[in-house]
Design a protein around this motif. Structure first.
Motif, short mmCIF file in Angstrom:
data_model
loop_
_atom_site.label_atom_id
_atom_site.label_comp_id
_atom_site.label_asym_id
_atom_site.label_seq_id
_atom_site.Cartn_x
_atom_site.Cartn_y
_atom_site.Cartn_z
N VAL A 1 0.73 -1.27 -0.14
CA VAL A 1 -0.01 -0.13 0.15
C VAL A 1 0.93 1.31 0.22
N ASP A 2 2.21 1.26 0.85
CA ASP A 2 2.76 2.43 0.95
C ASP A 2 3.43 2.41 -0.61
N ARG A 3 3.70 1.54 -1.25
CA ARG A 3 4.46 1.83 -2.74
C ARG A 3 3.50 2.22 -3.64
N VAL A 4 2.35 1.62 -3.50
CA VAL A 4 1.24 2.22 -4.43
C VAL A 4 0.83 3.72 -4.03
N VAL A 5 0.81 4.16 -2.89
CA VAL A 5 0.53 5.58 -2.80
C VAL A 5 1.68 6.32 -3.29
N ARG A 6 2.86 5.92 -3.12
CA ARG A 6 3.99 6.80 -3.53
C ARG A 6 4.10 6.79 -5.00
N ILE A 7 3.29 5.84 -5.81
CA ILE A 7 3.32 5.80 -7.16
C ILE A 7 2.21 6.84 -7.48
N LEU A 8 1.10 6.79 -6.90
CA LEU A 8 -0.09 7.74 -7.45
C LEU A 8 0.41 9.21 -6.92
N GLN A 9 1.11 9.24 -5.83
CA GLN A 9 1.44 10.67 -5.59
C GLN A 9 2.49 11.43 -6.28
N ALA A 10 3.31 10.44 -7.11
CA ALA A 10 4.58 10.90 -7.91
C ALA A 10 4.24 11.97 -8.98
N PHE A 11 2.75 11.72 -9.58
CA PHE A 11 2.44 12.53 -10.48
C PHE A 11 2.03 13.93 -10.07
N PRO A 12 3.08 15.16 -10.59
CA PRO A 12 2.66 16.34 -9.96
C PRO A 12 1.38 17.11 -10.61
N GLU A 13 1.15 18.15 -9.83
CA GLU A 13 -0.21 18.77 -10.08
C GLU A 13 -0.18 19.06 -11.75
N GLY A 14 -1.27 18.70 -12.17
CA GLY A 14 -1.44 18.94 -13.69
C GLY A 14 -0.89 18.19 -14.49
N VAL A 15 -0.17 17.09 -14.12
CA VAL A 15 0.48 16.24 -15.12
C VAL A 15 -0.13 14.85 -14.92
N THR A 16 -0.64 14.29 -16.17
CA THR A 16 -1.27 13.09 -16.12
C THR A 16 -0.45 11.98 -16.57
N HIS B 1 7.59 -1.08 -11.96
CA HIS B 1 6.88 -1.61 -13.36
C HIS B 1 5.96 -2.70 -13.06
N ARG B 2 6.13 -3.42 -11.84
CA ARG B 2 5.46 -4.46 -11.48
C ARG B 2 4.01 -3.80 -11.06
N LEU B 3 4.29 -3.09 -10.15
CA LEU B 3 3.07 -2.04 -9.62
C LEU B 3 2.40 -1.65 -10.66
N VAL B 4 2.97 -0.88 -11.33
CA VAL B 4 2.13 -0.11 -12.41
C VAL B 4 1.34 -1.11 -13.45
N ARG B 5 1.94 -2.38 -13.78
CA ARG B 5 1.21 -3.42 -14.73
C ARG B 5 0.01 -3.85 -13.67
N GLN B 6 -0.02 -3.98 -12.42
CA GLN B 6 -1.06 -4.44 -11.62
C GLN B 6 -2.13 -3.43 -11.55
N LEU B 7 -1.66 -2.24 -11.29
CA LEU B 7 -2.56 -1.03 -11.26
C LEU B 7 -3.43 -0.92 -12.66
N SER B 8 -2.56 -1.28 -13.63
CA SER B 8 -3.32 -0.96 -14.78
C SER B 8 -4.19 -1.97 -15.30
N HIS B 9 -3.84 -3.10 -14.71
CA HIS B 9 -5.13 -4.44 -14.78
C HIS B 9 -6.32 -4.02 -14.30
N HIS B 10 -6.26 -2.86 -13.07
CA HIS B 10 -7.59 -2.70 -12.38
C HIS B 10 -8.06 -1.12 -13.07
N GLY B 11 -7.26 -0.65 -13.95
CA GLY B 11 -7.84 0.32 -14.57
C GLY B 11 -7.43 1.83 -13.91
N LEU B 12 -6.52 1.74 -12.85
CA LEU B 12 -6.38 2.84 -12.01
C LEU B 12 -4.96 3.32 -12.74
#
Length: 246
Positions: free
Chosen positions: A11-26, A45-56
């Motif tokens: 969960v910590d790592r997922v949050v860090r990935i989602l928070q890494a996007f700066p404001e206004g950058v998608t 890469h592994r977490l991004v693939r897993q999050l991508s599988h769920h559409g996040l």
């Protein structure tokens, strides 16, 4: 929940990935996303693939990573501010029609005002408040309106930890601003964020007289009419409060 070598949970790592996007950058490249989140490229890469599988997240060609529509859908469908925004919008639109200036709605999140809605028009003055943007309590009229109506224990905790990174504002000044806002029933700040604007905000209270939001306007410094603005905001705030559940 499995931990990494560093001790971070998934969960910590997922949050860090989602928070890494700066404001206004998608969209970010995977390598930049890994760097910004402080994760090894293989883990990212592994977490991004897993999050991508769920559409996040969406993992595109060439290693581009984009915030997924599923994330937007979940946030907007289940947001705790949804009822607040729905109740406030007609009143905000009415105020904007009269003023032809910026109108914003904020909630207190920690020691910051988090803006959950904003209406602006072409030709209105600069407004640094953005939807999903934050401002420290002491530089925002909305933040002062929110904090000045919190329980004394919370205010004392806020003042105890207060530090202005610029060193220009002392805790005594903030204490005075909060006391003034509580006494007047509204908060005002002139030329703090932008030298040509004046921010005015009032608390929005629910049926239990708990302050749940602040309704504010940002107007040209030369056109401030407190005698007209404050009653209009307070009337709108009471209308919003009547629509909110306890």
């Amino acid at each position: 929940m499995a931990n990494s070598i560093s001790g971070d949970s998934v969960v910590d790592r997922v949050v860090r990935i989602l928070q890494a996007f700066p404001e206004g950058v998608t969209t970010l490249q995977l390598t930049e996303l890994a760097e910004r989140s402080g994760l090894p490229l293989s883990s990212a890469h592994r977490l991004v693939r897993q999050l991508s599988h769920h559409g996040l997240l969406d993992l595109g060609a060439g290693g581009s990573v984009r915030l997924g529509l599923r994330l937007w859908e979940l946030v907007n469908r289940n947001s705790p501010t949804l009822a607040l925004r729905q109740a406030a919008m007609p009143f905000m639109e009415d105020i904007q029609q009269v003023l032809n200036q910026n109108v914003n709605l904020a909630v207190l999140e920690g020691w910051e005002a988090l803006f959950v809605e904003r209406l602006s028009r072409r030709g209105s003055v600069a407004n640094r408040a953005k939807i999903a943007g934050r401002m420290p309590v002491h530089i925002s009229s909305a933040g002062l309106a929110l904090m000045s109506n919190q329980p004394r224990e919370l205010q004392a905790e806020y003042l105890k930890q207060f530090q202005d990174p610029t060193g220009k504002v002392s805790v005594d000044v903030v204490r005075h601003l909060l006391a003034e806002a509580a006494q007047q029933g509204y908060a005002q700040l002139a030329g703090v964020v932008d030298p040509d604007t004046w921010g005015i905000a009032v608390p929005v209270m629910n049926g239990k007289r708990k302050t749940v939001a602040a309704l504010g306007v940002v107007v040209p410094l030369a056109e401030v009419r407190l005698q007209a603005l404050v009653p209009a905001l307070q009337t709108a705030a009471r209308g919003i409060g009547r629509l909110l559940a306890d």
